[in-house]
Design a protein around this motif. Sequence first.
Motif, PDB file in Angstrom:
ATOM      1  N   ASN A 140       2.528   4.676   0.024  1.00 50.59           N
ATOM      2  CA  ASN A 140       3.607   4.620   1.061  1.00 50.59           C
ATOM      3  C   ASN A 140       3.733   5.693   0.812  1.00 50.59           C
ATOM      4  N   ARG A 141       3.494   6.930   0.473  1.00 49.08           N
ATOM      5  CA  ARG A 141       3.225   8.243   1.009  1.00 49.08           C
ATOM      6  C   ARG A 141       1.884   8.554   2.161  1.00 49.08           C
ATOM      7  N   GLY A 142       1.321   8.256   1.891  1.00 55.43           N
ATOM      8  CA  GLY A 142       0.057   7.964   2.887  1.00 55.43           C
ATOM      9  C   GLY A 142       0.559   7.226   4.044  1.00 55.43           C
ATOM     10  N   LEU A 143       1.250   6.299   3.963  1.00 50.94           N
ATOM     11  CA  LEU A 143       2.135   5.579   5.631  1.00 50.94           C
ATOM     12  C   LEU A 143       2.922   6.966   6.021  1.00 50.94           C
ATOM     13  N   VAL A 144       3.443   7.261   5.344  1.00 51.47           N
ATOM     14  CA  VAL A 144       4.644   8.227   6.258  1.00 51.47           C
ATOM     15  C   VAL A 144       3.847   9.351   6.644  1.00 51.47           C
ATOM     16  N   LEU A 145       2.974   9.776   6.040  1.00 51.93           N
ATOM     17  CA  LEU A 145       1.855  11.279   6.708  1.00 51.93           C
ATOM     18  C   LEU A 145       1.935  10.656   7.689  1.00 51.93           C
ATOM     19  N   ALA A 146       0.751  10.299   7.645  1.00 53.24           N
ATOM     20  CA  ALA A 146      -0.147  10.010   9.275  1.00 53.24           C
ATOM     21  C   ALA A 146       1.000   8.961  10.036  1.00 53.24           C
ATOM     22  N   ALA A 147       2.162   8.710   9.883  1.00 59.26           N
ATOM     23  CA  ALA A 147       3.405   8.308  10.825  1.00 59.26           C
ATOM     24  C   ALA A 147       3.993   9.775  11.706  1.00 59.26           C
ATOM     25  N   LEU A 148       3.589  10.910  10.314  1.00 51.92           N
ATOM     26  CA  LEU A 148       4.116  12.030  11.051  1.00 51.92           C
ATOM     27  C   LEU A 148       3.164  12.443  12.049  1.00 51.92           C
ATOM     28  N   ALA A 149       2.207  12.363  11.924  1.00 47.49           N
ATOM     29  CA  ALA A 149       0.662  13.367  12.146  1.00 47.49           C
ATOM     30  C   ALA A 149       1.205  13.198  14.054  1.00 47.49           C
ATOM     31  N   ALA A 150       0.025  14.080  13.782  1.00 43.10           N
ATOM     32  CA  ALA A 150      -0.534  14.360  15.369  1.00 43.10           C
ATOM     33  C   ALA A 150      -1.706  13.548  16.245  1.00 43.10           C
ATOM     34  N   GLU A 151      -1.971  12.844  15.169  1.00 42.70           N
ATOM     35  CA  GLU A 151      -3.249  11.698  15.988  1.00 42.70           C
ATOM     36  C   GLU A 151      -3.493  10.538  14.824  1.00 42.70           C
ATOM     37  N   PRO A 152      -4.053   9.494  15.572  1.00 48.98           N
ATOM     38  CA  PRO A 152      -3.723   8.830  14.411  1.00 48.98           C
ATOM     39  C   PRO A 152      -5.135   8.553  13.526  1.00 48.98           C
ATOM     40  N   GLY A 153      -4.679   8.112  12.408  1.00 47.14           N
ATOM     41  CA  GLY A 153      -5.777   7.641  11.426  1.00 47.14           C
ATOM     42  C   GLY A 153      -6.220   6.021  10.337  1.00 47.14           C
ATOM     43  N   TRP A 154      -6.236   6.810   9.721  1.00 43.48           N
ATOM     44  CA  TRP A 154      -6.360   5.784   9.016  1.00 43.48           C
ATOM     45  C   TRP A 154      -6.228   5.523   7.141  1.00 43.48           C
ATOM     46  N   LEU A 155      -5.567   4.269   6.873  1.00 46.54           N
ATOM     47  CA  LEU A 155      -5.812   4.668   5.017  1.00 46.54           C
ATOM     48  C   LEU A 155      -6.134   3.220   4.619  1.00 46.54           C
ATOM     49  N   ARG A 156      -7.250   3.175   3.693  1.00 44.38           N
ATOM     50  CA  ARG A 156      -8.284   2.776   3.323  1.00 44.38           C
ATOM     51  C   ARG A 156      -7.564   1.450   1.958  1.00 44.38           C
ATOM     52  N   ARG A 157      -8.215   0.574   1.725  1.00 45.56           N
ATOM     53  CA  ARG A 157      -7.791  -0.170   0.118  1.00 45.56           C
ATOM     54  C   ARG A 157      -5.815   0.249   0.100  1.00 45.56           C
ATOM     55  N   PRO A 158      -5.536  -0.216   1.322  1.00 45.21           N
ATOM     56  CA  PRO A 158      -3.557   0.136   0.549  1.00 45.21           C
ATOM     57  C   PRO A 158      -3.183  -1.323   0.488  1.00 45.21           C
ATOM     58  N   LEU A 159      -2.398  -1.109  -0.257  1.00 43.95           N
ATOM     59  CA  LEU A 159      -1.862  -1.095  -1.746  1.00 43.95           C
ATOM     60  C   LEU A 159      -1.067  -2.456  -1.102  1.00 43.95           C
ATOM     61  N   ARG A 160      -1.337  -4.492  -0.762  1.00 48.01           N
ATOM     62  CA  ARG A 160      -0.135  -4.575   0.147  1.00 48.01           C
ATOM     63  C   ARG A 160       0.774  -5.129  -1.051  1.00 48.01           C
ATOM     64  N   SER A 161       2.252  -4.782  -1.288  1.00 48.53           N
ATOM     65  CA  SER A 161       3.329  -5.279  -1.624  1.00 48.53           C
ATOM     66  C   SER A 161       4.220  -5.437  -1.049  1.00 48.53           C
ATOM     67  N   ARG A 162       5.563  -5.927  -1.353  1.00 46.25           N
ATOM     68  CA  ARG A 162       6.656  -5.992  -0.757  1.00 46.25           C
ATOM     69  C   ARG A 162       7.013  -4.534  -1.223  1.00 46.25           C
ATOM     70  N   ASP A 163       6.976  -3.079  -1.569  1.00 39.61           N
ATOM     71  CA  ASP A 163       7.202  -1.847  -1.031  1.00 39.61           C
ATOM     72  C   ASP A 163       6.396  -1.409  -0.454  1.00 39.61           C
ATOM     73  N   THR A 164       5.506  -1.375   0.057  1.00 37.65           N
ATOM     74  CA  THR A 164       4.712  -1.187   1.213  1.00 37.65           C
ATOM     75  C   THR A 164       4.662  -1.554   1.921  1.00 37.65           C
ATOM     76  N   LEU A 165       4.693  -3.325   2.429  1.00 36.70           N
ATOM     77  CA  LEU A 165       4.542  -3.664   3.400  1.00 36.70           C
ATOM     78  C   LEU A 165       6.525  -3.516   3.996  1.00 36.70           C
ATOM     79  N   LEU A 166       7.197  -3.481   3.273  1.00 39.87           N
ATOM     80  CA  LEU A 166       8.695  -2.459   3.526  1.00 39.87           C
ATOM     81  C   LEU A 166       8.098  -1.614   4.095  1.00 39.87           C
ATOM     82  N   MET A 167       8.208  -0.315   3.730  1.00 37.31           N
ATOM     83  CA  MET A 167       7.424   0.924   4.696  1.00 37.31           C
ATOM     84  C   MET A 167       6.510   0.216   6.198  1.00 37.31           C
ATOM     85  N   ALA A 168       5.561  -0.214   5.876  1.00 40.45           N
ATOM     86  CA  ALA A 168       5.170  -0.181   6.612  1.00 40.45           C
ATOM     87  C   ALA A 168       5.979  -0.338   8.196  1.00 40.45           C
ATOM     88  N   GLU A 169       6.867  -1.544   7.768  1.00 45.59           N
ATOM     89  CA  GLU A 169       7.680  -2.322   8.782  1.00 45.59           C
ATOM     90  C   GLU A 169       8.784  -1.977   8.987  1.00 45.59           C
TER      91      GLU A 169
END
Length: 445
Positions: free
Chosen positions: A41-70
Amino acid sequence: MTESSAHSEHAAPISDPWPAPYASGAVDATVTVPGSKSVTNRGLVLAALAAEPGWLRRPLRSRDTLLMAEALRTLGVKIEEGVGPDGTGEAWRIIPAALHGPATVDVGNAGTVMRFLPPVAALADGPVHFDGDARSHERPLHGVIDALRVLGARIDDDGRGALPMTVHGGGALDGGPVEIDASSSSQFVSALLLSAPRFNQGVEVRHVGAKLPSLPHIRMTVDMLRVVGAQVDEPETGGEPNVWRVSPSALLGRDLIVEPDLSNAQPFLAAALVTGGRVTVPDWPARTTQPGDALREIFTEMGGSCELTDAGLTFTGTGRIHGIDVDLGEVGELTPGIAAVAALADSPSTLRGVAHLRLHETDRLAALTKEINELGGDVTETEDGLHIRPRPLHGGVFHTYHDHRMATAGAIIGLAVEGVEIENVATTAKTLPDFPRMWTEMLGV
């Protein structure tokens, strides 16, 4: 939460209780633990605020992280789920965009979503409404709300200091110095730091109040900010105590690999301790800011031994469990699992420094006391923790209060006590999807 309120919360079971498997012998298993919720979830926020695209590998897919992504998608960020740039492993491609409202964010009962995203919403152009599960309305948010107002944001919360609320984003935020009392949640500090590089003046967060809980999570935030190019001055590196400064800057798009969630490894390591067996968790990092790394020392003191190799962490139990007197202030999320093990020990335990757990997914201190005692235990609440005197336990329904760590704590007890049933084991999907299958496979059931 009082015992009476704890009881009312589980008056109507969510589903048929799950029979917690009883261990007929020593566990011997390798358990691959999914990625860290905190890092994802920290990685998602920082990537969303970045100036260029990024990758998040082996992310957790759970209720909390899917809520953050959505939630980030509703603000305009593009998140593509697929395989990594090398064609292997699950990865998310995060493509930043101009943040905008109107939008509605469902936080569920995720502390990271309800606290990390209001500062992001303040940078959006337009109103962003936040709401979530009933319990989310009871969890403290005043530290973030009050701080954002000082930093220039406009927020409607009807004076509650909690959800539901609306952040009226103005496309930018002044930032600057702010004082907050984060003694009820270290996430108040992390929330402001994560978005601070995008504030016009950055931020200077000064904690005023009682001792900060869960400091490893703030260290995680600082480390991850530095990875994406932010300049951070913090107490850990010679800065002023309880003060964090982040300079305004553009953030880099990174290719970030998410570590296994070490706190979610807890019940599996506990299984080795409780059964006198052996469990290996692959990819355990040699260096990490995750609070779960403290399990190596804590569970060793309670009667096991561990070895960290290139293959991962192997934890071995001896068949005996010792009581412990330990301050868990920095690693409070480990308390439910440690309490479960302590209830099976050969001597009393005192768990200290965790008064803030009364404000987590549920009042964890009241819930643990009630549920262990209803199985025949002898647990008393203290001002800042629990005192646990081991007693012979018996079967019964272990209630979870919609709290994933209560569910895994009940499963740990069920290894040594026949007839334990977990009410609403599905709540583990919050951070550990497929826990019942992983648990039974570990046991060879």
